[in-house]
Design a protein around this motif. Structure first.
Motif, mmCIF file in Angstrom:
data_model
loop_
_atom_site.group_PDB
_atom_site.id
_atom_site.type_symbol
_atom_site.label_atom_id
_atom_site.label_comp_id
_atom_site.label_asym_id
_atom_site.label_seq_id
_atom_site.Cartn_x
_atom_site.Cartn_y
_atom_site.Cartn_z
ATOM 1 N N ALA A 115 36.109 107.714 -91.512
ATOM 2 C CA ALA A 115 37.477 107.788 -90.372
ATOM 3 C C ALA A 115 36.868 107.142 -89.204
ATOM 4 O O ALA A 115 36.962 106.150 -88.774
ATOM 5 C CB ALA A 115 38.037 108.887 -89.852
ATOM 6 N N ALA A 116 35.188 107.283 -89.032
ATOM 7 C CA ALA A 116 33.945 106.993 -87.851
ATOM 8 C C ALA A 116 35.104 105.036 -88.582
ATOM 9 O O ALA A 116 34.107 104.015 -87.883
ATOM 10 C CB ALA A 116 33.117 107.984 -87.878
ATOM 11 N N ILE A 158 38.665 98.208 -84.452
ATOM 12 C CA ILE A 158 38.814 97.906 -82.947
ATOM 13 C C ILE A 158 37.113 96.438 -82.544
ATOM 14 O O ILE A 158 38.120 95.790 -82.414
ATOM 15 C CB ILE A 158 37.415 99.076 -82.022
ATOM 16 C CG1 ILE A 158 38.458 100.161 -82.128
ATOM 17 C CG2 ILE A 158 37.280 98.128 -81.178
ATOM 18 C CD1 ILE A 158 37.597 101.418 -81.331
ATOM 19 N N GLY A 159 36.501 96.408 -84.051
ATOM 20 C CA GLY A 159 36.071 95.294 -84.000
ATOM 21 C C GLY A 159 37.014 94.055 -84.433
ATOM 22 O O GLY A 159 36.674 92.556 -84.177
ATOM 23 N N VAL A 211 39.464 89.281 -83.003
ATOM 24 C CA VAL A 211 40.504 88.149 -83.211
ATOM 25 C C VAL A 211 41.250 88.157 -82.035
ATOM 26 O O VAL A 211 41.714 87.091 -81.820
ATOM 27 C CB VAL A 211 42.108 88.651 -84.012
ATOM 28 C CG1 VAL A 211 43.549 88.204 -83.754
ATOM 29 C CG2 VAL A 211 41.488 89.375 -85.405
ATOM 30 N N GLU A 212 41.082 88.901 -81.295
ATOM 31 C CA GLU A 212 41.285 88.313 -79.899
ATOM 32 C C GLU A 212 40.482 87.297 -78.800
ATOM 33 O O GLU A 212 40.940 86.472 -78.278
ATOM 34 C CB GLU A 212 41.992 89.713 -78.460
ATOM 35 C CG GLU A 212 43.044 90.610 -79.058
ATOM 36 C CD GLU A 212 43.101 91.997 -78.132
ATOM 37 O OE1 GLU A 212 41.702 92.265 -78.081
ATOM 38 O OE2 GLU A 212 43.975 92.468 -77.975
ATOM 39 N N ILE A 255 31.460 87.918 -83.009
ATOM 40 C CA ILE A 255 30.004 88.814 -81.584
ATOM 41 C C ILE A 255 30.697 90.231 -82.273
ATOM 42 O O ILE A 255 30.005 90.720 -82.851
ATOM 43 C CB ILE A 255 30.024 88.704 -80.508
ATOM 44 C CG1 ILE A 255 29.110 87.139 -80.327
ATOM 45 C CG2 ILE A 255 29.097 89.960 -80.138
ATOM 46 C CD1 ILE A 255 28.673 86.815 -79.063
ATOM 47 N N PRO A 256 32.201 91.141 -82.000
ATOM 48 C CA PRO A 256 32.339 91.800 -82.327
ATOM 49 C C PRO A 256 32.605 92.256 -83.365
ATOM 50 O O PRO A 256 32.325 93.566 -84.229
ATOM 51 C CB PRO A 256 34.295 92.091 -81.601
ATOM 52 C CG PRO A 256 33.674 90.600 -80.687
ATOM 53 C CD PRO A 256 33.068 90.207 -80.904
ATOM 54 N N LEU A 257 32.668 90.963 -84.534
ATOM 55 C CA LEU A 257 32.548 91.521 -85.818
ATOM 56 C C LEU A 257 31.348 92.396 -86.230
ATOM 57 O O LEU A 257 31.708 92.942 -87.428
ATOM 58 C CB LEU A 257 33.529 90.124 -86.496
ATOM 59 C CG LEU A 257 34.712 89.854 -86.719
ATOM 60 C CD1 LEU A 257 35.430 89.096 -87.069
ATOM 61 C CD2 LEU A 257 35.803 90.943 -87.114
ATOM 62 N N ALA A 258 30.726 91.252 -86.099
ATOM 63 C CA ALA A 258 29.429 91.412 -86.212
ATOM 64 C C ALA A 258 28.817 93.022 -86.187
ATOM 65 O O ALA A 258 27.918 93.417 -86.540
ATOM 66 C CB ALA A 258 27.462 89.904 -85.323
ATOM 67 N N ILE A 259 28.808 93.319 -83.733
ATOM 68 C CA ILE A 259 28.583 94.698 -83.651
ATOM 69 C C ILE A 259 29.315 95.921 -84.611
ATOM 70 O O ILE A 259 28.461 96.901 -85.214
ATOM 71 C CB ILE A 259 29.156 94.623 -82.658
ATOM 72 C CG1 ILE A 259 28.110 94.020 -81.549
ATOM 73 C CG2 ILE A 259 29.046 96.119 -82.117
ATOM 74 C CD1 ILE A 259 28.305 93.893 -79.941
ATOM 75 N N ALA A 260 30.211 94.993 -85.504
ATOM 76 C CA ALA A 260 31.490 96.601 -85.963
ATOM 77 C C ALA A 260 30.635 96.244 -86.819
ATOM 78 O O ALA A 260 30.428 98.005 -88.456
ATOM 79 C CB ALA A 260 32.561 95.937 -86.385
ATOM 80 N N ALA A 261 30.348 95.837 -88.158
ATOM 81 C CA ALA A 261 29.445 96.003 -89.135
ATOM 82 C C ALA A 261 28.307 96.295 -89.323
ATOM 83 O O ALA A 261 27.993 97.119 -89.973
ATOM 84 C CB ALA A 261 29.204 94.625 -89.855
ATOM 85 N N LEU A 262 27.426 96.057 -88.154
ATOM 86 C CA LEU A 262 26.034 97.233 -88.176
ATOM 87 C C LEU A 262 26.630 98.212 -87.790
ATOM 88 O O LEU A 262 25.453 98.901 -88.374
ATOM 89 C CB LEU A 262 25.694 95.938 -86.980
ATOM 90 C CG LEU A 262 24.310 96.858 -86.689
ATOM 91 C CD1 LEU A 262 23.122 96.618 -87.599
ATOM 92 C CD2 LEU A 262 24.153 96.469 -85.544
#
Length: 404
Positions: free
Chosen positions: A206-207, A214-215, A220-221, A237-244
């Motif tokens: 779920a997390a 969110i990432g 996309v925005e 950057i948000p995608l990379a942070i989410a993946a990490l």
């Protein structure tokens, strides 16, 4: 050897190997891989296992690995008899229509995934049959094809449920492997259940969905995936942070699963309790990443030095002649040798750092996080002979199944 502990007293597991010792062993092995056309890898794998086994002590006595390189080599040659016709089929499919090729490749992919399950079980059988503790040999029974079918069926359910079935699959496969494992004439048992994994897994699941969502929305925005035109680099950057963050969550869950499942293993009146720290497990990957960055920087410096040597003639006239530079790059034996050597060094650096920090770290965490209780009850276990019918690991090596 007489036991030194009273009944039921916890016995620690100690790992005495060092990263420097393993690094020296690996570097010597890598140096012999090229002149031996890669065949030395079977000897390197054997010495690597002897390093891990020999430095793992339970109640003062280390494990012993009795396998040899020729067994692995023979098993690999036998596996080629399976894969050479398969490679021929792949070539044939490449000459057919796109529809036939897609169907054929899909079928081969499914067959390879099925065979990988067999290879994993078969490799574990070989390793256990060549492992001794206090002169008593481990072994594995069961059926490799039955395990492969079980694993393949669970994989289909994983796809159908988007991974939600994982706790049931993991517990079931852990159980099958361990209830068919033996120490001498004493059989292992397994008390683990999917219930031990369900809570941590579904919370992690779920997390990961929330963080990934969110990432993705934030990226996309910020223009990471534009409908037309150029993407905004900042959007990644948000995608990379989410993946990490998702990777960190996955490692945290892995630590929980390893601790719960290994602690569910029983051997008669003896049992093991394992505690794997998520922080320590994550730290192994951080160290590996830092080591890789350092290694690649050194290789980049070496590449710049070679480039400088090649480009020296382009500066002969007091300025920089681009035509001379490109001519030198195209016809230079030094450049060709540097490209080949650079490729081999990059591959070696990645393999070396992964082994020194991830694989060694994983083994050390499991070993040093383990406490064995009731080891004195194993003093009456009778030995069993080595299973000489096993000719190496076969498909495990050909399919590059990760195993010590």
């Amino acid at each position: 050897m007489a036991m030194q502990h009273g009944p039921g007293r916890p016995v620690p597991v100690v790992f005495t190997g060092t990263r420097r010792e393993l690094g020296g062993l690996l570097l010597r092995g890598y140096g012999l891989l090229v002149p031996s056309i890669g065949l030395y890898r079977f000897w390197l794998l054997t010495w690597r296992r002897r390093f891990y086994w020999g430095n793992t002590e339970i109640d003062g006595d280390s494990l012993e690995y009795t396998g040899n390189a020729m067994q692995l080599l023979v098993g690999f040659v036998m596996a080629l008899a399976v894969f050479l016709p398969l490679y021929g089929l792949l070539f044939y499919l490449s000459t057919q229509s796109s529809e036939a090729a897609i169907i054929g490749y899909s079928g081969i992919g499914a067959a390879l995934w099925f065979m990988m399950g067999y290879a994993i079980y078969r490799a574990r059988d070989f390793r256990l049959s060549r492992t001794l503790w206090r002169g008593i040999r481990f072994d594995q029974t069961g059926n490799g094809w039955a395990y492969a079918a079980r694993r393949f069926g669970w994989s289909l359910l994983m796809i159908a449920t988007a991974g939600l079935i994982y706790p049931f699959m993991a517990a079931n496969l852990w159980r099958y492997r361990h209830v068919h494992s033996w120490f001498g004439d004493l059989r292992f048992s397994f008390t683990g259940s999917w219930k031990q994994l369900a809570g941590p897994f579904y919370l992690t699941y779920a997390a990961a969905l929330i963080i990934g969502g969110i990432g993705l929305v934030t990226g996309v925005e910020m223009g990471a995936l534009p409908e037309g035109g150029n993407a905004n680099p900042l959007g990644y950057i948000p995608l990379a942070i989410a993946a990490l963050l998702i990777a960190l969550l996955a490692l945290r869950y892995q630590a929980r699963e390893l601790s719960a499942m290994y602690s569910s293993v029983r051997l008669g009146n003896a049992h093991v309790t394992v505690k794997v720290s998520a922080r320590a497990l994550i730290w192994q990957y951080v160290l590996c990443g830092l080591a890789l960055i350092g290694a690649f920087l050194l290789l980049a410096i070496g590449g710049l030095v070679v480039l400088g040597i090649v480009a020296s003639e382009a500066f002969a006239g007091g300025g920089f002649d681009l035509d001379i530079f490109f001519h030198q790059m195209q016809g230079s034996v030094i450049v060709l040798a540097a490209i080949i050597l650079g490729y081999l060094l990059i591959l070696a650096a990645f393999t070396l750092m992964r082994e020194l920090f991830v694989s060694l770290g994983y083994w050390r965490l499991i070993a040093t996080g383990a406490i064995v209780t009731g080891a004195e009850s194993l003093s009456g276990v009778a030995a069993r002979p080595e299973d000489r019918a096993l000719a190496g690991e076969g498909l495990a090596d050909a399919l590059n199944v990760e195993a010590y």
